[in-house]
Design a protein around this motif. Structure first.
Motif, mmCIF file in Angstrom:
data_model
loop_
_atom_site.group_PDB
_atom_site.id
_atom_site.type_symbol
_atom_site.label_atom_id
_atom_site.label_comp_id
_atom_site.label_asym_id
_atom_site.label_seq_id
_atom_site.Cartn_x
_atom_site.Cartn_y
_atom_site.Cartn_z
ATOM 1 N N SER A 6 -0.013 8.746 -5.809
ATOM 2 C CA SER A 6 -0.303 10.083 -5.288
ATOM 3 C C SER A 6 0.712 11.107 -5.768
ATOM 4 O O SER A 6 0.335 12.231 -6.144
ATOM 5 C CB SER A 6 -0.355 10.060 -3.758
ATOM 6 O OG SER A 6 0.919 9.731 -3.217
ATOM 7 N N PHE A 34 0.829 -1.201 0.000
ATOM 8 C CA PHE A 34 0.000 0.000 0.000
ATOM 9 C C PHE A 34 0.866 1.253 0.000
ATOM 10 O O PHE A 34 0.552 2.235 -0.678
ATOM 11 C CB PHE A 34 -0.913 0.010 1.225
ATOM 12 C CG PHE A 34 -2.066 -0.947 1.134
ATOM 13 C CD1 PHE A 34 -2.294 -1.669 -0.017
ATOM 14 C CD2 PHE A 34 -2.926 -1.124 2.192
ATOM 15 C CE1 PHE A 34 -3.344 -2.558 -0.116
ATOM 16 C CE2 PHE A 34 -3.990 -2.003 2.118
ATOM 17 C CZ PHE A 34 -4.200 -2.717 0.958
ATOM 18 N N GLY A 35 1.947 1.235 0.766
ATOM 19 C CA GLY A 35 2.822 2.394 0.818
ATOM 20 C C GLY A 35 3.433 2.698 -0.532
ATOM 21 O O GLY A 35 3.430 3.848 -0.993
ATOM 22 N N PHE A 54 6.515 4.070 0.800
ATOM 23 C CA PHE A 54 5.853 5.249 0.230
ATOM 24 C C PHE A 54 6.900 6.208 -0.314
ATOM 25 O O PHE A 54 6.741 6.748 -1.416
ATOM 26 C CB PHE A 54 5.000 5.954 1.297
ATOM 27 C CG PHE A 54 4.224 7.123 0.755
ATOM 28 C CD1 PHE A 54 2.896 6.983 0.418
ATOM 29 C CD2 PHE A 54 4.831 8.366 0.573
ATOM 30 C CE1 PHE A 54 2.175 8.068 -0.102
ATOM 31 C CE2 PHE A 54 4.131 9.445 0.062
ATOM 32 C CZ PHE A 54 2.794 9.290 -0.282
ATOM 33 N N GLY A 68 -3.940 3.418 -11.175
ATOM 34 C CA GLY A 68 -2.938 4.475 -11.103
ATOM 35 C C GLY A 68 -3.090 5.497 -12.205
ATOM 36 O O GLY A 68 -3.052 6.721 -11.946
ATOM 37 N N ASN A 76 2.453 1.733 -3.579
ATOM 38 C CA ASN A 76 1.465 2.129 -4.570
ATOM 39 C C ASN A 76 0.913 3.520 -4.293
ATOM 40 O O ASN A 76 0.700 4.309 -5.222
ATOM 41 C CB ASN A 76 0.317 1.112 -4.601
ATOM 42 C CG ASN A 76 0.717 -0.168 -5.286
ATOM 43 O OD1 ASN A 76 1.528 -0.158 -6.195
ATOM 44 N ND2 ASN A 76 0.174 -1.280 -4.845
ATOM 45 N N ASP A 77 0.683 3.824 -3.024
ATOM 46 C CA ASP A 77 0.204 5.171 -2.701
ATOM 47 C C ASP A 77 1.246 6.218 -3.070
ATOM 48 O O ASP A 77 0.910 7.301 -3.562
ATOM 49 C CB ASP A 77 -0.123 5.263 -1.207
ATOM 50 C CG ASP A 77 -1.463 4.632 -0.880
ATOM 51 O OD1 ASP A 77 -2.157 4.226 -1.826
ATOM 52 O OD2 ASP A 77 -1.798 4.547 0.307
ATOM 53 N N SER A 109 5.639 1.122 5.740
ATOM 54 C CA SER A 109 4.811 2.063 4.987
ATOM 55 C C SER A 109 5.596 3.329 4.656
ATOM 56 O O SER A 109 5.525 3.837 3.531
ATOM 57 C CB SER A 109 3.560 2.404 5.802
ATOM 58 O OG SER A 109 2.700 3.218 5.059
ATOM 59 N N MET A 149 1.374 8.244 5.965
ATOM 60 C CA MET A 149 1.156 6.810 5.806
ATOM 61 C C MET A 149 1.696 6.035 6.999
ATOM 62 O O MET A 149 1.058 5.096 7.490
ATOM 63 C CB MET A 149 1.824 6.323 4.521
ATOM 64 C CG MET A 149 1.081 6.672 3.256
ATOM 65 S SD MET A 149 -0.456 5.751 3.062
ATOM 66 C CE MET A 149 0.192 4.078 2.926
ATOM 67 N N GLY A 160 3.425 12.677 2.611
ATOM 68 C CA GLY A 160 2.713 11.419 2.415
ATOM 69 C C GLY A 160 3.327 10.276 3.189
ATOM 70 O O GLY A 160 2.619 9.445 3.768
ATOM 71 N N GLU A 197 -0.649 3.838 9.384
ATOM 72 C CA GLU A 197 -0.451 2.401 9.541
ATOM 73 C C GLU A 197 -0.237 2.023 11.000
ATOM 74 O O GLU A 197 -0.753 1.017 11.477
ATOM 75 C CB GLU A 197 0.751 1.931 8.700
ATOM 76 C CG GLU A 197 0.419 1.622 7.264
ATOM 77 C CD GLU A 197 -0.562 0.474 7.114
ATOM 78 O OE1 GLU A 197 -0.552 -0.441 7.955
ATOM 79 O OE2 GLU A 197 -1.342 0.503 6.161
ATOM 80 N N GLN A 229 -3.782 -2.732 -11.279
ATOM 81 C CA GLN A 229 -2.985 -1.695 -10.621
ATOM 82 C C GLN A 229 -2.691 -0.543 -11.583
ATOM 83 O O GLN A 229 -2.734 0.631 -11.206
ATOM 84 C CB GLN A 229 -1.677 -2.317 -10.125
ATOM 85 C CG GLN A 229 -1.075 -1.644 -8.933
ATOM 86 C CD GLN A 229 -1.653 -2.211 -7.653
ATOM 87 O OE1 GLN A 229 -2.821 -2.544 -7.575
ATOM 88 N NE2 GLN A 229 -0.815 -2.310 -6.651
#
Length: 364
Positions: free
Chosen positions: A149, A141-142, A287, A345, A144-145, A283, A182, A178, A186, A341
């Motif tokens: 983002s 998640f980290g 990220f 994105g 991909n975010d 995370s 994150m 971010g 988390e 994915q």
């Protein structure tokens, strides 16, 4: 009947795949011990039986030995190097994709074997998946975010006409803000989830109260009924527990059966969630790494549309990789996860880029 050329090609492909799978399980067994090693060796023996089936059908057509497909050739090497849940997930996917169900040249037993093999591998991989679930979720998640983002952020401000230096400043600000957000999120999420699970976990010391209970009133039966047992089974279960009190084994070590009856599942309930600091750190790091990637073209001096296209292309490649990796570890097709994915994105980036163009035109 004399087999056709198409059948021979198919049988040779099956033969190669069975040999590779058997070797994969043997390689995995070398890195294991105890029951897991024995299970891997049994799986290898089963694949060898399937191999003999195709050898018997092919006869002299089995030579020279067929070369397996590239994906299949990777499995034994990965098993030797990693020997982890990643290889087990690939093996599970391979077993589940069996074509024997619809192929009359394969026996029904062989088709059934492949499906059961997939479930065996799923069970063997379950513990490793559970152990990595918390930190892996935070890492994926980290990353991909961070990718999505920050790509969306820099595309939005670049489309609005912001200078390249300001785009970089904005990107690094987004990276730091971010990553910290994150990590904090988390940590709070995992801590809260562990606390909720712990609140529902039986008290590991509750068994100490059992000897003082009234056998006739049998309050213990209420506990087992609350856990879902029928009244009859709960009463029987309580009697079994009380019977252990009269046995000479109820000493310091003999209290273990009693403890397991009363405090069933009292430990380890929250292990699958992961550790808060581990999840937070994963995370933050992932990220930051993900958010840094869209900035690379700007750091290399690219500007304008070239920088935008290059950022989007690099991020797209990484999104395909991370999505495919999640798909593999989940026992699903890698390409499905990769395309999902990528679509998510690029959709987010397209929205912010469009808004940047809109505001850029409005302020021009």
């Amino acid at each position: 009947m004399t087999p056709t050329k198409a059948q021979i090609r198919k049988w040779r492909r099956y033969l190669a795949d069975e040999r590779v799978e058997a070797q994969t399980y043997r390689n995995l067994a070398e890195r294991r011990s105890g029951p897991t090693r024995e299970i891997m060796l049994e799986l290898a023996a089963a694949e060898s039986r399937h191999e003999k089936h195709w050898l018997d059908l092919l006869g002299d057509k089995a030579y020279p030995p067929p070369k397996p497909r590239l994906f299949s050739r990777m499995l034994p090497a990965l098993a030797t190097v990693f020997g982890s849940v990643f290889v087990l997930a690939l093996a599970q996917r391979s077993e589940q994709r069996t074509a024997y169900d619809a192929d009359t040249d394969a026996s029904r037993q062989m088709a059934a074997d492949e499906h059961i093999h997939g479930e065996v591998i799923r069970s063997l991989a379950a513990e490793s998946r559970a152990q990595m679930a918390g930190s892996f979720r935070a890492a994926v998640f980290g990353a991909n975010d961070g990718l999505i983002s920050n790509l969306a952020l820099i595309l939005g401000v670049a489309a609005a006409g912001m200078d390249s230096a300001l785009v970089l400043t904005t990107g690094f600000a987004g990276l730091l803000a971010g990553a910290l957000s994150m990590a904090a999120g988390e940590w709070i999420s995992v801590t809260s989830q562990r606390e909720l699970l712990d609140a529902s976990t039986p008290d590991p010391e509750a068994h100490r109260s059992v000897p003082a209970l009234d056998v006739d009133a049998n309050e213990l039966a209420l506990l087992f009924r609350a856990r879902g047992e029928s009244p009859e089974r709960a009463s029987e279960h309580a009697r079994e527990v009380f019977n252990t009190l009269g046995q000479p084994t109820i000493t310091s070590s003999g209290s273990i059966p009693l403890r397991s009856s009363i405090a069933e599942g009292a430990t380890g309930a929250s292990e699958e969630v992961g550790k808060p600091w581990q999840a937070g750190l994963s995370s933050f790091v992932f990220f930051a790494v993900g958010a840094f990637i869209p900035l690379v073209p700007h750091l290399l001096g690219m500007q304008g549309l070239l920088a935008i296209v290059t950022s989007a292309a690099i991020v797209g490649i990484v999104l395909l990789f991370t999505g495919g990796l999640v798909g593999i570890l989940s026992g699903r097709a890698a390409w499905r996860g990769a395309l999902r994915q990528l679509a998510i994105g690029y959709a987010a980036a397209a929205v912010t880029y469009s808004l940047g163009l809109l505001f850029g035109v409005a302020t021009a």
